[in-house]
Scaffold this active site. Structure first.
Site, PDB file in Angstrom:
ATOM      1  CG  ASP A   6       1.562 -20.799   2.798  1.00  0.00           C
ATOM      2  OD1 ASP A   6       1.476 -21.517   3.831  1.00  0.00           O
ATOM      3  OD2 ASP A   6       2.690 -20.445   2.285  1.00  0.00           O
ATOM      4  CE1 TYR A  12      -4.624   0.152   0.560  1.00  0.00           C
ATOM      5  CE2 TYR A  12      -3.950  -1.741  -0.358  1.00  0.00           C
ATOM      6  CZ  TYR A  12      -4.820  -0.952   0.048  1.00  0.00           C
ATOM      7  OH  TYR A  12      -6.357  -1.309  -0.168  1.00  0.00           O
ATOM      8  CG  ASP A  63      -6.811  -6.412   0.406  1.00  0.00           C
ATOM      9  OD1 ASP A  63      -7.965  -6.438   0.675  1.00  0.00           O
ATOM     10  OD2 ASP A  63      -6.134  -5.755  -0.575  1.00  0.00           O
ATOM     11  CE  LYS A  85       4.822 -17.939   1.083  1.00  0.00           C
ATOM     12  NZ  LYS A  85       4.100 -19.157   1.183  1.00  0.00           N
TER      13      LYS A  85
END
Ligand code: NAD
Length: 415
Positions: free
Chosen positions: A281, A160, A305, A227
């Site tokens: 994930d 962002y 998001d 991640k």
């Protein structure tokens, strides 16, 4: 300086913030932005429900005094083409709490998005999305009641931050040459490039807000989602800084998942919340299969998001998912869906997302009785199968009603 177009209500008091603590008077002034498209319908209906719940819960001792402020198309009409007038920001800074309907992003208006602008200008760094199931709401899960999480998504950095370099531009070529020359970076010719900044400052203040929320609301855990196995120095660093803020600032009241097993044999001690982490994930699978293992989740922008919309689908979709963007001194509660322009002024859509954003707002103000009245009356209304079109098509034997009739049914069920 007086406002140019905003008219503060004659009665009511300003909410104040002292030493980081909110003081809510019994008759606070709260700012609202109606929103474009379906904004009028859902704001009108929701305000009726919030006001009725406050009146019912506190018998007139407490009351919200609404102050309309402007953004989007209504602002452009009133402020001569200005979609985001400066005094809208100023009003939110002065009054501390606002609630808004959805806003159209003007095409070619110089804004990336009005919503993003609002978050950036007021530094509303945490996007908070509670995801819980209300009895009777259509869900694709067998046991939707097991889902009850609150997602804290970082709002100010990650993708962002918008640091991107388009393929074929001189800026892109300059950066590509620099990366190859200085760092031996390897990537295909003509690749678009983006930079993902993740800082200790922004990560820590987000995780701090999530831990405080968990403590205040008696939640059991905070899960850091990242991640970090691949993106070690951005997502991996977020994880590290998250654990650091927990240990340094909340050491007495938090334990890590490792400690839970090593010291407490897996049995959570009273008065302590567990800090754990999961890879971005696998969290999608876990939230679907073992949702009751998660409580508060803190993550960066892009993960948050995806995750908050996916999780919302488990319990009824974005039509009823509420949200808020919260900084240190200003909080703006908002519907999470868009303006659904094809339903404008048809008295048709579901006010749930905005309605529950208002419930979040009442909880934020510690007006729990009013919030709970709405939760219960809403469930009762859904159990009676009185619903708007979006739920009606997923339920057998439903009575389809308009936005305003739905609000009347919820209010009637407060008795
Ligand atoms: P949207 O959420 O407005 O609509 C998509 C579809 O979802 C609608 O056609 C409708 O079928 C359904 N829907 C949305 N809200 C509903 C409700 N309350 N009840 C029942 N059904 C509902 O998304 P979009 O069409 O992609 O975007 C339209 C405009 O909204 C764009 O200008 C976009 O920029 C803006 N937008 C604003 C926000 C915001 O203000 N937070 C968020 C997303 C999109």
């Amino acid at each position: 300086m007086p406002f140019q177009k905003i008219v503060p209500p004659a009665a009511g008091e300003k909410i104040t913030v002292k030493d980081g603590k909110l003081h809510i008077p019994d008759q606070p002034i709260i700012a609202f932005i109606e929103g474009d498209g379906i904004g009028y319908d859902i704001m009108t209906a929701s305000k009726r429900i919030w006001d009725a719940a406050v009146e019912k819960a506190y018998g007139g001792q407490r009351k919200i005094h609404w102050m309309e402020i402007y953004a989007g198309e209504k602002a452009a009409r009133i402020y001569d083409g200005d979609y985001m007038p400066e005094e809208t920001f100023e009003a939110l800074r002065q009054y501390h709490i606002g609630i808004k309907g959805p806003l159209t992003t003007p095409v070619g208006g110089g804004f990336r998005s009005l919503n993003v602008t609002l978050r950036q200008v007021l530094d509303l760094y945490a996007c908070v999305r509670p995801v819980r199931w209300y009895r009777g709401v259509p869900s694709p899960l067998r046991e939707p009641e097991k889902t009850n999480v609150v997602i804290f998504r970082e709002n100010t950095e990650d993708v962002y931050a918008g640091i991107e370099f388009e393929s074929g531009t001189p800026e892109n070529e300059k950066l590509a040459a620099f990366l190859r020359r200085e760092f031996g970076a390897q990537f295909f010719e003509g690749a678009g490039l983006g930079i993902k900044p993740i800082s200790a400052f922004a990560s820590k203040r987000l995780v701090r807000q999530a831990i405080r929320y968990a403590l205040e609301r008696g939640r059991k855990s905070v899960t850091l989602v990242h991640k970090g196995n691949i993106q070690k120095y951005t997502e991996g660093a977020f994880r590290k800084w998250g654990y650091e803020v927990a240990a340094e600032e909340f050491g007495e009241v938090t334990i890590t998942e490792d400690e839970l097993w090593e010291k407490y044999n897996g049995k959570q001690p009273d008065g302590k919340i567990v800090i754990k982490d999961r890879i971005a994930d696998i969290i999608f699978q876990h939230l679907l299969l073992r949702p009751d293992e998660f409580d508060v989740i803190a993550t960066m922008n892009l993960n948050g998001d995806y995750l908050s919309d996916a999780a919302a689908a488990h319990v009824g979709g974005v039509g009823i998912a509420p949200g808020a963007n919260i900084g240190d001194e200003v909080a703006v509660f908002e519907a999470t869906h868009g303006t659904a322009p094809k339903y404008t002024n048809l008295n048709k859509v579901n006010p749930g997302s905005l309605l529950f954003s208002g419930v979040m707002m009442l909880e934020y103000m510690n007006w729990w009785e009013a919030a709970e009245l709405i939760n219960r009356a809403y469930e009762k209304t859904i159990e009676q199968k009185i619903v708007t079109y979006d739920f009606a098509r997923q339920m057998e034997g439903a009575t389809e009603v308009g936005t305003s009739e739905f609000a009347s049914a919820v209010i009637a069920n407060m008795g």
